[in-house]
Design a protein around this motif. Structure first.
Motif, PDB file in Angstrom:
ATOM      1  N   GLY A  46      36.546  36.728  44.667  1.00 18.78           N
ATOM      2  CA  GLY A  46      37.642  36.716  45.540  1.00 18.78           C
ATOM      3  C   GLY A  46      38.836  35.960  44.998  1.00 18.78           C
ATOM      4  O   GLY A  46      39.948  36.372  45.115  1.00 18.78           O
ATOM      5  N   PHE A  47      38.557  34.867  44.373  1.00 18.15           N
ATOM      6  CA  PHE A  47      39.633  34.095  43.908  1.00 18.15           C
ATOM      7  C   PHE A  47      40.271  34.548  42.607  1.00 18.15           C
ATOM      8  O   PHE A  47      41.537  34.673  42.425  1.00 18.15           O
ATOM      9  N   LEU A  48      39.361  35.278  41.849  1.00 17.31           N
ATOM     10  CA  LEU A  48      39.991  35.964  40.812  1.00 17.31           C
ATOM     11  C   LEU A  48      41.047  37.271  41.106  1.00 17.31           C
ATOM     12  O   LEU A  48      42.158  37.168  40.591  1.00 17.31           O
ATOM     13  N   ARG A  49      40.532  37.637  42.341  1.00 19.28           N
ATOM     14  CA  ARG A  49      41.349  38.890  42.842  1.00 19.28           C
ATOM     15  C   ARG A  49      42.878  38.451  43.202  1.00 19.28           C
ATOM     16  O   ARG A  49      43.864  38.914  42.871  1.00 19.28           O
ATOM     17  N   GLU A  50      42.745  37.294  44.039  1.00 23.99           N
ATOM     18  CA  GLU A  50      44.040  36.548  44.513  1.00 23.99           C
ATOM     19  C   GLU A  50      44.825  36.054  43.255  1.00 23.99           C
ATOM     20  O   GLU A  50      46.133  36.317  43.361  1.00 23.99           O
ATOM     21  N   ASN A  51      44.211  35.604  42.274  1.00 21.06           N
ATOM     22  CA  ASN A  51      45.001  34.822  41.101  1.00 21.06           C
ATOM     23  C   ASN A  51      45.573  36.037  40.209  1.00 21.06           C
ATOM     24  O   ASN A  51      46.464  35.631  39.527  1.00 21.06           O
ATOM     25  N   SER A  52      45.272  37.243  40.573  1.00 23.61           N
ATOM     26  CA  SER A  52      45.746  38.192  39.463  1.00 23.61           C
ATOM     27  C   SER A  52      46.377  39.595  40.216  1.00 23.61           C
ATOM     28  O   SER A  52      46.709  40.557  39.753  1.00 23.61           O
ATOM     29  N   GLN A  53      47.018  39.162  41.487  1.00 21.13           N
ATOM     30  CA  GLN A  53      47.739  40.179  42.272  1.00 21.13           C
ATOM     31  C   GLN A  53      49.041  40.776  41.442  1.00 21.13           C
ATOM     32  O   GLN A  53      49.032  41.911  41.694  1.00 21.13           O
ATOM     33  N   ASP A  54      49.802  40.006  40.718  1.00 20.74           N
ATOM     34  CA  ASP A  54      50.693  40.398  40.037  1.00 20.74           C
ATOM     35  C   ASP A  54      50.359  40.978  38.689  1.00 20.74           C
ATOM     36  O   ASP A  54      51.425  41.395  37.932  1.00 20.74           O
ATOM     37  N   ARG A  55      49.290  41.004  38.360  1.00 18.67           N
ATOM     38  CA  ARG A  55      48.692  41.636  36.971  1.00 18.67           C
ATOM     39  C   ARG A  55      47.590  42.323  37.110  1.00 18.67           C
ATOM     40  O   ARG A  55      46.632  42.058  36.836  1.00 18.67           O
ATOM     41  N   LEU A  56      47.898  43.528  37.872  1.00 18.46           N
ATOM     42  CA  LEU A  56      46.599  44.469  38.077  1.00 18.46           C
ATOM     43  C   LEU A  56      46.061  45.107  36.890  1.00 18.46           C
ATOM     44  O   LEU A  56      44.629  45.319  36.700  1.00 18.46           O
ATOM     45  N   ASP A  57      46.624  45.135  35.803  1.00 16.99           N
ATOM     46  CA  ASP A  57      46.287  45.470  34.582  1.00 16.99           C
ATOM     47  C   ASP A  57      45.096  44.389  33.811  1.00 16.99           C
ATOM     48  O   ASP A  57      43.965  44.808  33.456  1.00 16.99           O
ATOM     49  N   LEU A  58      45.780  43.086  34.124  1.00 18.19           N
ATOM     50  CA  LEU A  58      44.843  42.046  33.699  1.00 18.19           C
ATOM     51  C   LEU A  58      43.523  41.997  34.674  1.00 18.19           C
ATOM     52  O   LEU A  58      42.341  41.850  34.011  1.00 18.19           O
ATOM     53  N   LEU A  59      43.692  42.383  36.069  1.00 18.83           N
ATOM     54  CA  LEU A  59      42.290  42.055  36.802  1.00 18.83           C
ATOM     55  C   LEU A  59      41.410  43.157  36.492  1.00 18.83           C
ATOM     56  O   LEU A  59      40.349  43.121  36.431  1.00 18.83           O
ATOM     57  N   ALA A  60      41.939  44.550  36.285  1.00 12.59           N
ATOM     58  CA  ALA A  60      41.034  45.821  35.957  1.00 12.59           C
ATOM     59  C   ALA A  60      40.387  45.264  34.675  1.00 12.59           C
ATOM     60  O   ALA A  60      39.018  45.498  34.623  1.00 12.59           O
ATOM     61  N   LYS A  61      41.151  44.862  33.638  1.00 12.47           N
ATOM     62  CA  LYS A  61      40.193  44.368  32.293  1.00 12.47           C
ATOM     63  C   LYS A  61      39.311  43.073  32.666  1.00 12.47           C
ATOM     64  O   LYS A  61      38.085  43.242  32.092  1.00 12.47           O
ATOM     65  N   SER A  62      39.561  42.323  33.644  1.00 13.30           N
ATOM     66  CA  SER A  62      38.697  41.251  33.862  1.00 13.30           C
ATOM     67  C   SER A  62      37.439  41.768  34.629  1.00 13.30           C
ATOM     68  O   SER A  62      36.414  41.220  34.358  1.00 13.30           O
ATOM     69  N   LEU A  63      37.408  42.867  35.450  1.00 14.64           N
ATOM     70  CA  LEU A  63      36.538  43.330  36.200  1.00 14.64           C
ATOM     71  C   LEU A  63      35.589  44.241  35.361  1.00 14.64           C
ATOM     72  O   LEU A  63      34.384  44.043  35.330  1.00 14.64           O
ATOM     73  N   CYS A  64      36.080  44.660  34.313  1.00 11.05           N
ATOM     74  CA  CYS A  64      35.353  45.365  33.363  1.00 11.05           C
ATOM     75  C   CYS A  64      34.602  44.528  32.663  1.00 11.05           C
ATOM     76  O   CYS A  64      33.513  44.747  32.066  1.00 11.05           O
ATOM     77  N   ASP A  65      35.282  43.411  32.175  1.00  9.37           N
ATOM     78  CA  ASP A  65      34.599  42.466  31.419  1.00  9.37           C
ATOM     79  C   ASP A  65      33.274  41.940  31.964  1.00  9.37           C
ATOM     80  O   ASP A  65      32.142  41.697  31.689  1.00  9.37           O
ATOM     81  N   LEU A  66      33.460  41.575  33.386  1.00 10.90           N
ATOM     82  CA  LEU A  66      32.554  41.147  34.182  1.00 10.90           C
ATOM     83  C   LEU A  66      31.419  42.129  34.434  1.00 10.90           C
ATOM     84  O   LEU A  66      30.046  42.039  34.243  1.00 10.90           O
ATOM     85  N   ALA A  67      31.735  43.503  34.371  1.00  6.51           N
ATOM     86  CA  ALA A  67      30.825  44.647  34.703  1.00  6.51           C
ATOM     87  C   ALA A  67      29.698  44.561  33.583  1.00  6.51           C
ATOM     88  O   ALA A  67      28.686  45.125  33.616  1.00  6.51           O
ATOM     89  N   ASN A  68      30.631  44.594  32.176  1.00  8.58           N
ATOM     90  CA  ASN A  68      29.813  44.769  30.999  1.00  8.58           C
ATOM     91  C   ASN A  68      28.531  43.520  30.937  1.00  8.58           C
ATOM     92  O   ASN A  68      27.769  43.904  30.203  1.00  8.58           O
ATOM     93  N   GLN A  69      29.010  42.224  31.564  1.00 10.19           N
ATOM     94  CA  GLN A  69      27.792  41.344  31.421  1.00 10.19           C
ATOM     95  C   GLN A  69      26.991  41.096  32.450  1.00 10.19           C
ATOM     96  O   GLN A  69      26.010  40.371  32.416  1.00 10.19           O
ATOM     97  N   ILE A  70      27.194  41.747  33.757  1.00  9.89           N
ATOM     98  CA  ILE A  70      26.422  41.533  34.969  1.00  9.89           C
ATOM     99  C   ILE A  70      25.312  42.682  34.811  1.00  9.89           C
ATOM    100  O   ILE A  70      25.548  43.696  34.712  1.00  9.89           O
TER     101      ILE A  70
END
Length: 643
Positions: free
Chosen positions: A55-79
């Motif tokens: 949730g903190f990650l989402r809040e921290n990336s509201q103005d960079r949705l492309d960066l948030l999408a990449k971060s979510l993919c990075d996490l999904a790849n390792q979870i």
């Protein structure tokens, strides 16, 4: 806000720089720290804390949705949790639907859990956005190959290599897909090309080693895996390589070397018990009932008495006496898991046979340009899709069944197996007739031989389907009362069967036994068929069947164990005068998917043992190899099922 003094000396607050707007490099650093924290929490099993940090990650990336999408993919790849993984990919796709890499990652994850229709839609969307992306082409091709759509898969692999012919991931994936359908020469060529590009690439060396293992070239496989630079690799990956080297050394009968590799695997691991369990599993795959593996499992259960996987493996691999002392009778949960494991193995076998059948048909179609063969290939693809649909439907149905409803779970598994077996058998019967007609119209002997090979492959598939039915027919017993003589009536009336002469001696023909008459007859028939199959050179085989009632089990059935009370057993003895069973093979003749015959599927004696155990009985082999005794089986079935 910054404080400033006005003319009257009072403090006046004025806006200053917005400190919430961090420089991009600092925001990226914060995002990376949050991702690292999330993965740490996941590794520790603290999922609530992980979701809070997400949730903190989402809040921290509201103005960079492309960066948030990449971060979510990075996490999904390792979870590792598949549901959460798909949830993150789905969110990333919603944030950045026009990114080919996001679409490819999501599609790959969906394909890995069997949601191929949705996966293929996303792969297609990704290629529409960028049709020169080799990662997408290779991932899509691999997913297609895994479900038997090899024509389309090979087309995409070729497109990817046209764009970049030195991409080792594509070369390795293509080679593996070719090997899975029997095109080994082309697979060798691609693995060689990949190693020429990166001679020390750990992925290529491992995949090539496993490919060589499948060809029975264990020493060559060991050589390639030993070339992997473990010091550079480190961690879990190095441990995984060591486990495979240990397993290969066992297959090559290098036992001491295998033990060394297994010990190194434990050293590399951050979970010693898991590595020991894998080591035991690898040993048992090659050497069922191995004392080395049993010792490893016992060490695990001594350190962790409730270790479920180790206990289940012990249950399957201890001898009768040790199993009785430790576990008593089979548990329902173990029975369900054993059956699910076998079903998965046989489904894989059936799909593999169908894939080989399709590969032969494709090569024939290219040579003959036959429209009839192309239609056959389409029908084969439809069969694979039909199997997948039925298995998906069964999985969905099982999710609605309570975990403790043993009967419904096994009934669902069995019904699905029978449905798939009937469906594929019917389709294969139609294909067999069409291939026969094509064979008769073939213009030369070479072409006729290829059609005959197609027919032979259909028979292999049918054999797998029969195995699938057979392992599920022991789920429920149909108990009825019958005189013992009925079990042997057919052999008495028809004492000659091909090259075998069968004699029957009964001390208890009038005894009334309560049990599953048809399954006991099937056991005897399977033993007779085994004798004939394993002794083809012998001109005349002699088989002797005996039956009698006994008031207790002989000491050698459960040596050193006194069973409380008395119980009457039906004892059935089976002897032949064939070659017998070598001592080194006796330990695993009852193991599933193990066979001493090139023709066998490795399930006959396993099914016999499971059936006998379901009846609360015992079966053992007591022949002496190299004597005139041949094979000698003893079966003990308890009276009292009517109670």
């Amino acid at each position: 806000m910054n404080p400033r003094r006005n003319k009257r000396g009072k403090t006046k607050w004025q806006p200053g720089p917005d400190r919430s707007r961090k420089p991009s490099f600092q925001k990226l650093e914060d995002v990376n720290n949050l991702k690292s924290r999330i993965l740490t929490y996941v590794g520790q099993g603290k999922f609530d804390r992980a979701r809070q940090s997400l949730g903190f990650l989402r809040e921290n990336s509201q103005d960079r949705l492309d960066l948030l999408a990449k971060s979510l993919c990075d996490l999904a790849n390792q979870i590792p949790q598949s549901d959460w993984k798909l949830e993150l990919y789905r969110e990333a796709e919603g944030l950045n639907p026009g990114d080919p890499i996001t679409l490819n990652s999501y599609a790959t994850a969906l394909a890995n859990v069997g949601q191929t229709d949705r996966a293929f839609q996303l792969f297609d969307r990704s290629l529409e956005l960028k049709d020169t992306e080799t990662v997408t082409l290779t991932s899509y091709a691999t997913a297609l190959a895994n479900v038997g759509q090899t024509d389309r898969a090979f087309e995409l692999f070729d497109r990817s290599l046209e764009l970049k012919d030195t991409e080792t991931v594509t070369l390795n994936s293509y080679a593996t897909a070719l090997a899975n359908v029997g095109q080994t020469d082309r697979a060798f060529e691609l693995f060689d090309r990949s190693l020429a590009v990166k001679p020390e690439d750990k992925i290529t060396l491992l995949q090539f080693g496993l490919f060589l293992e499948a060809q029975g070239r264990y020493f060559d496989a060991i050589e390639y895996l030993e070339r992997i630079p473990l010091a550079k690799t480190g961690g879990r990956w190095a441990g995984f390589v060591c486990l495979n080297l240990g397993r290969l050394c066992y297959q090559a009968n290098q036992r001491s070397k295998a033990s060394e590799w297994f010990e190194r695997a434990v050293e590399y691991s951050d979970d010693a018990m898991a590595s020991k369990l894998y080591a035991a599993r690898h040993i048992l795959a090659t050497d069922p009932y191995s004392k080395d593996a049993v010792a490893i499992l016992q060490a695990i259960t001594e350190a962790m008495p409730g270790h479920g996987p180790a206990l289940r493996m012990l249950h399957l691999n201890l001898g009768l006496k040790e199993q009785y002392e430790r576990f008593g009778s089979d548990s329902e949960e173990d029975e369900r898991q054993d059956r699910e494991l076998l079903n998965r193995a046989i489904y894989h076998k059936i799909l593999n046979e169908i894939g080989i059948f399709k590969g032969i048909a494709q090569r024939l179609a290219k040579k003959t340009e036959s429209e009839a063969l192309r239609r056959i290939i389409e029908d084969i693809e439809a069969i694979s899709e039909g199997i997948a649909r039925r298995r998906d439907a069964a999985s969905a149905q099982l999710e609605t069944v309570p975990a403790d409803d043993y009967d419904r779970i096994l009934r669902t598994i069995a019904d699905t197996a029978h449905d798939i077996s009937d469906f594929v058998n019917n389709e294969m019967a139609v294909l067999k007739e069409r291939v026969r007609r094509l064979s008769k119209r073939a213009e030369d002997a070479a072409l006729t031989d290829k059609f005959q090979r197609l027919l032979g492959q259909i028979e292999f598939t049918e054999s797998g389907l029969n195995d699938l039915k057979a392992i599920n027919e022991t789920i429920r017993l149909h108990v009825n009362a019958f005189p013992v003589r009925d079990l042997f009536a057919n052999w008495q009336q028809n004492p000659e069967l091909g090259d075998a002469v069968i004699t029957v001696h009964m001390d208890n023909p009038d005894s009334v036994f309560h049990g599953d008459e048809q399954k006991i007859k099937a056991i005897l028939k399977e033993l007779v068929d085994n004798t004939r199959k394993h002794n083809p050179p012998k001109a005349k085989l002699r088989i002797r069947l005996i039956s009698r009632d006994v008031d207790s089990l002989p000491d050698y059935v459960l040596p050193g164990k006194n069973i409380p009370g008395k119980r009457k057993y039906l004892h059935i003895g089976y002897r032949d005068d064939g070659e017998g069973i070598p001592e080194e093979k006796k330990d695993w003749i009852f193991q599933p998917l193990k066979t001493t015959s090139a023709e066998g599927g490795g399930l006959g004696l396993f099914i016999i043992r499971k059936t006998v155990r379901t009846m609360r009985g015992y079966i053992l082999e007591r022949g002496v190899y190299g004597t005139t005794d041949g094979a000698r089986f003893e079966i003990y079935l308890p009276y009292g099922a009517e109670q």
